[in-house]
Design a protein around this motif. Structure first.
Motif, PDB file in Angstrom:
ATOM      1  N   UNK A  74       0.734  -1.318   0.063  1.00 28.61           N
ATOM      2  CA  UNK A  74      -0.007  -0.095   0.061  1.00 28.61           C
ATOM      3  C   UNK A  74       0.735   1.131  -0.017  1.00 28.61           C
ATOM      4  N   UNK A  75       2.165   1.208   0.683  1.00 24.80           N
ATOM      5  CA  UNK A  75       3.113   2.244   0.541  1.00 24.80           C
ATOM      6  C   UNK A  75       3.477   2.588  -0.822  1.00 24.80           C
ATOM      7  N   UNK A  76       3.495   1.622  -1.695  1.00 24.86           N
ATOM      8  CA  UNK A  76       3.563   1.736  -3.267  1.00 24.86           C
ATOM      9  C   UNK A  76       2.552   2.367  -3.879  1.00 24.86           C
ATOM     10  N   UNK A  77       1.386   1.874  -3.626  1.00 23.95           N
ATOM     11  CA  UNK A  77       0.443   2.463  -4.261  1.00 23.95           C
ATOM     12  C   UNK A  77       0.026   3.840  -3.945  1.00 23.95           C
ATOM     13  N   UNK A  78       0.306   4.067  -2.736  1.00 15.99           N
ATOM     14  CA  UNK A  78       0.035   5.637  -2.280  1.00 15.99           C
ATOM     15  C   UNK A  78       1.143   6.467  -2.995  1.00 15.99           C
ATOM     16  N   UNK A  79       2.402   5.855  -3.041  1.00 10.95           N
ATOM     17  CA  UNK A  79       3.402   6.739  -3.655  1.00 10.95           C
ATOM     18  C   UNK A  79       3.295   6.959  -5.012  1.00 10.95           C
ATOM     19  N   UNK A  80       2.779   6.101  -5.763  1.00 14.15           N
ATOM     20  CA  UNK A  80       2.418   6.296  -7.159  1.00 14.15           C
ATOM     21  C   UNK A  80       1.256   7.384  -7.380  1.00 14.15           C
ATOM     22  N   UNK A  81       0.314   7.654  -6.422  1.00 10.50           N
ATOM     23  CA  UNK A  81      -0.725   8.401  -6.434  1.00 10.50           C
ATOM     24  C   UNK A  81       0.157   9.769  -6.308  1.00 10.50           C
ATOM     25  N   UNK A  82       1.068   9.716  -5.169  1.00 11.69           N
ATOM     26  CA  UNK A  82       1.676  11.122  -5.028  1.00 11.69           C
ATOM     27  C   UNK A  82       2.642  11.554  -6.353  1.00 11.69           C
ATOM     28  N   UNK A 204      -6.061  16.031   3.686  1.00  9.87           N
ATOM     29  CA  UNK A 204      -5.549  15.235   2.455  1.00  9.87           C
ATOM     30  C   UNK A 204      -6.505  14.152   1.886  1.00  9.87           C
ATOM     31  N   UNK A 205      -6.646  14.458   0.554  1.00  7.92           N
ATOM     32  CA  UNK A 205      -7.563  13.468  -0.336  1.00  7.92           C
ATOM     33  C   UNK A 205      -6.607  12.477  -0.669  1.00  7.92           C
ATOM     34  N   UNK A 206      -6.762  11.079  -0.856  1.00  5.43           N
ATOM     35  CA  UNK A 206      -5.895  10.101  -1.502  1.00  5.43           C
ATOM     36  C   UNK A 206      -6.713   9.107  -1.903  1.00  5.43           C
ATOM     37  N   UNK A 207      -6.731   9.236  -3.312  1.00  4.54           N
ATOM     38  CA  UNK A 207      -7.991   8.653  -4.109  1.00  4.54           C
ATOM     39  C   UNK A 207      -7.611   7.050  -4.279  1.00  4.54           C
ATOM     40  N   UNK A 208      -7.696   6.200  -3.313  1.00  2.00           N
ATOM     41  CA  UNK A 208      -7.173   4.817  -3.142  1.00  2.00           C
ATOM     42  C   UNK A 208      -8.544   4.074  -4.142  1.00  2.00           C
ATOM     43  N   UNK A 209      -7.963   3.158  -5.008  1.00  2.00           N
ATOM     44  CA  UNK A 209      -9.019   2.255  -5.744  1.00  2.00           C
ATOM     45  C   UNK A 209     -10.191   1.749  -4.856  1.00  2.00           C
ATOM     46  N   UNK A 210     -10.093   1.255  -3.776  1.00  2.00           N
ATOM     47  CA  UNK A 210     -10.989   0.464  -3.148  1.00  2.00           C
ATOM     48  C   UNK A 210     -11.744   1.284  -2.060  1.00  2.00           C
ATOM     49  N   UNK A 211     -10.831   2.248  -1.148  1.00  2.00           N
ATOM     50  CA  UNK A 211     -11.458   2.882  -0.366  1.00  2.00           C
ATOM     51  C   UNK A 211     -10.835   4.231  -0.201  1.00  2.00           C
ATOM     52  N   UNK A 212     -11.247   5.305  -1.026  1.00  2.00           N
ATOM     53  CA  UNK A 212     -10.377   6.746  -1.000  1.00  2.00           C
ATOM     54  C   UNK A 212     -10.519   7.338   0.668  1.00  2.00           C
ATOM     55  N   UNK A 213      -9.466   7.922   0.856  1.00  2.00           N
ATOM     56  CA  UNK A 213      -9.286   8.899   1.995  1.00  2.00           C
ATOM     57  C   UNK A 213      -9.535  10.250   1.698  1.00  2.00           C
ATOM     58  N   UNK A 214     -10.260  10.712   2.376  1.00  2.00           N
ATOM     59  CA  UNK A 214     -10.342  12.193   2.812  1.00  2.00           C
ATOM     60  C   UNK A 214     -10.260  12.499   4.230  1.00  2.00           C
ATOM     61  N   UNK A 215      -9.150  12.921   4.684  1.00  2.00           N
ATOM     62  CA  UNK A 215      -8.883  13.297   6.041  1.00  2.00           C
ATOM     63  C   UNK A 215      -8.671  14.858   6.295  1.00  2.00           C
ATOM     64  N   UNK A 216      -9.369  15.101   7.338  1.00  2.00           N
ATOM     65  CA  UNK A 216      -9.252  16.620   7.713  1.00  2.00           C
ATOM     66  C   UNK A 216      -9.197  16.761   9.156  1.00  2.00           C
ATOM     67  N   UNK A 217      -8.465  17.447   9.561  1.00  2.00           N
ATOM     68  CA  UNK A 217      -7.965  17.945  11.027  1.00  2.00           C
ATOM     69  C   UNK A 217      -8.975  19.344  11.430  1.00  2.00           C
ATOM     70  N   UNK A 218      -9.343  19.478  12.624  1.00  2.00           N
ATOM     71  CA  UNK A 218      -9.902  20.869  13.038  1.00  2.00           C
ATOM     72  C   UNK A 218      -9.170  21.989  12.623  1.00  2.00           C
ATOM     73  N   UNK A 219      -9.672  23.027  12.581  1.00  2.00           N
ATOM     74  CA  UNK A 219      -8.858  24.175  12.337  1.00  2.00           C
ATOM     75  C   UNK A 219      -7.915  24.514  13.440  1.00  2.00           C
ATOM     76  N   UNK A 220      -6.611  24.494  13.152  1.00  2.00           N
ATOM     77  CA  UNK A 220      -5.459  24.719  14.064  1.00  2.00           C
ATOM     78  C   UNK A 220      -5.217  26.002  15.017  1.00  2.00           C
ATOM     79  N   UNK A 221      -5.422  26.987  14.291  1.00  2.00           N
ATOM     80  CA  UNK A 221      -4.783  28.193  15.012  1.00  2.00           C
ATOM     81  C   UNK A 221      -5.591  28.917  16.007  1.00  2.00           C
ATOM     82  N   UNK A 222      -6.815  29.152  15.625  1.00  2.00           N
ATOM     83  CA  UNK A 222      -7.974  29.816  16.547  1.00  2.00           C
ATOM     84  C   UNK A 222      -8.221  29.032  17.622  1.00  2.00           C
ATOM     85  N   UNK A 223      -7.871  27.596  17.976  1.00  2.00           N
ATOM     86  CA  UNK A 223      -8.028  27.051  19.193  1.00  2.00           C
ATOM     87  C   UNK A 223      -6.678  27.133  20.012  1.00  2.00           C
TER      88      UNK A 223
END
Length: 268
Positions: A74-82, A204-223
């Protein structure tokens, strides 16, 4: 600081990296690393009993989404997407000054700084004379809010790197005369008052073929009370502080052109 896990599956682990923390280190005495916090000191090595594979990198001073693969396949798969630029990365930053534009395309090539004693820095290089490790680089910048930090003019911006060069966002912001707040290196060691560098990998949006990842953190500065206590807003151009609003501004920066927005092109 704690490293918070924000997603985990059989194949991937995604964490919210704190600022001022290394990803890993070959020095077994260095404990301020992501690997020490979530696994073992040597987990970044292939000889580890349970190796981890970092499919992206974040600078020591940069916080935010960090994606880690749990096996070589999966590292190689993700690396190719990048490599094929199929991923999408979105960063929040606070920059010095009030930009005279709302949306910018920054197309400055980036290479190692050739100045004496600057081996750790990168710099803008003329596209017509690329040499050594210099490579074309492209960043989009959308101004979200203008305000003041400790009475100095600053702006909250959304950054989308189209390419992925070392220190690209920091170099490109500096090259537009809007250095990231707290960036000790690219302020020529002058910006020492802020408690951190204000650059955060927010989504980060990682368009994996079987299960795409769309990961977001909370807003970092005003907290962060050390920032919010010194902040005074002047003008909000785009809402961005909750998850839905942030996705909307990501959609905006993805567009080739936004009608009614003051646009600027930086290139050499």
């Amino acid at each position: 600081m704690a490293v918070r896990k924000i997603y985990e599956s059989d194949d991937f682990l995604v964490v919210n990296k704190p600022y001022d923390m290394y990803i890993n280190s070959d020095d077994e005495n260095e404990k301020n690393t992501v690997t020490c916090c979530i696994a073992s000191h040597d987990s970044h090595l292939s000889t580890s009993a349970n190796p981890l594979y970092f499919v992206q990198r974040l600078d020591y001073s940069t916080s935010g989404v960090l994606c880690i693969a749990k096996n070589k396949t999966v590292a190689a798969l993700a690396g190719r997407l990048f490599e094929k630029r199929l991923t999408k990365k979105y960063y929040l930053a606070v920059v010095r000054g009030h930009p005279d534009f709302e949306l910018a395309e920054i197309r400055y090539a980036v290479g190692a700084d050739q100045s004496p004693d600057q081996s750790h820095r990168m710099s803008v290089v003329s596209n017509s004379s690329l040499a050594g490790d210099a490579r074309p680089a492209h960043t989009r910048m959308l101004i979200l809010e203008r305000g003041f930090y400790c009475k100095d003019p600053v702006a909250v911006v959304l950054l989308k790197p189209i390419t992925g060069r070392r220190h690209q966002l920091r170099v490109h912001c500096h090259a537009t005369s809007h250095t990231i707040l707290g960036d000790y290196t690219y302020s020529d060691r002058m910006d020492t008052a802020p408690h951190r560098m204000f650059l955060h990998a927010t989504r980060l949006v990682l368009p994996l073929p079987n299960k795409p990842l769309d990961i977001q953190t909370p807003e970092p500065f005003f907290n962060d009370v050390q920032f919010s206590g010194q902040w005074k807003s002047q003008k909000l151009l785009h809402k961005y502080r909750n998850k839905e609003d942030f996705i909307a501004v990501c959609d905006d920066i993805d567009r080739e052109y936004i009608i009614g927005v003051k646009y600027k092109d930086f290139s050499v």
